[in-house]
Scaffold this motif. Structure first.
Motif, mmCIF file in Angstrom:
data_model
loop_
_atom_site.group_PDB
_atom_site.id
_atom_site.type_symbol
_atom_site.label_atom_id
_atom_site.label_comp_id
_atom_site.label_asym_id
_atom_site.label_seq_id
_atom_site.Cartn_x
_atom_site.Cartn_y
_atom_site.Cartn_z
ATOM 1 N N MET A 5 0.836 -1.201 0.000
ATOM 2 C CA MET A 5 0.000 0.000 0.000
ATOM 3 C C MET A 5 0.871 1.252 0.000
ATOM 4 N N HIS A 6 1.948 1.227 0.755
ATOM 5 C CA HIS A 6 2.868 2.371 0.794
ATOM 6 C C HIS A 6 3.498 2.586 -0.583
ATOM 7 N N GLU A 7 3.916 1.509 -1.224
ATOM 8 C CA GLU A 7 4.500 1.595 -2.564
ATOM 9 C C GLU A 7 3.496 2.183 -3.558
ATOM 10 N N LEU A 8 2.256 1.742 -3.503
ATOM 11 C CA LEU A 8 1.225 2.249 -4.406
ATOM 12 C C LEU A 8 0.929 3.724 -4.137
ATOM 13 N N GLU A 9 0.944 4.118 -2.882
ATOM 14 C CA GLU A 9 0.730 5.521 -2.531
ATOM 15 C C GLU A 9 1.835 6.404 -3.113
ATOM 16 N N ILE A 10 3.071 5.950 -3.029
ATOM 17 C CA ILE A 10 4.195 6.704 -3.577
ATOM 18 C C ILE A 10 4.081 6.805 -5.097
ATOM 19 N N ARG A 11 3.663 5.725 -5.750
ATOM 20 C CA ARG A 11 3.468 5.749 -7.200
ATOM 21 C C ARG A 11 2.425 6.782 -7.590
#
Length: 96
Positions: A5-11
């Protein structure tokens, strides 16, 4: 799951906070990471057919902008497009 979820938020943040031409470059970078297939030592193929409209929707910009940016990348030898299949000839450009 939290890491994903953190990775997707950064994307999402990266794709919404930059100029449209940079969003197209970042989108190609994400496609390379997510679904890119090495065809040899220096090229990567995006195996699914994508139209400029598809790319524009993913990058949050106009079809015309995507078309212009792709033409610029093709002219400079950074990628090739044949039958809606994108082959990246300069992956390092997109991964920076």
């Amino acid at each position: 799951m939290d890491d994903k979820m953190h990775e997707l938020e950064i994307r999402i943040q990266k794709l919404t906070q930059v100029h449209a031409t940079d969003r197209v470059r970042q989108l190609i970078s994400l496609l390379i990471k997510d679904i890119g297939e090495k065809t040899d030592a220096s090229t990567i193929r995006i195996p699914c057919p994508l139209t400029t409209t598809d790319l524009a929707r993913m990058a949050g910009t106009s079809r015309e902008t995507v078309s212009h940016v792709l033409q610029k990348y093709k002219a400079s030898g950074k990628l090739m497009i044949e039958s809606k299949i994108i082959t990246i000839t300069d992956p390092a450009f997109f991964m920076r």
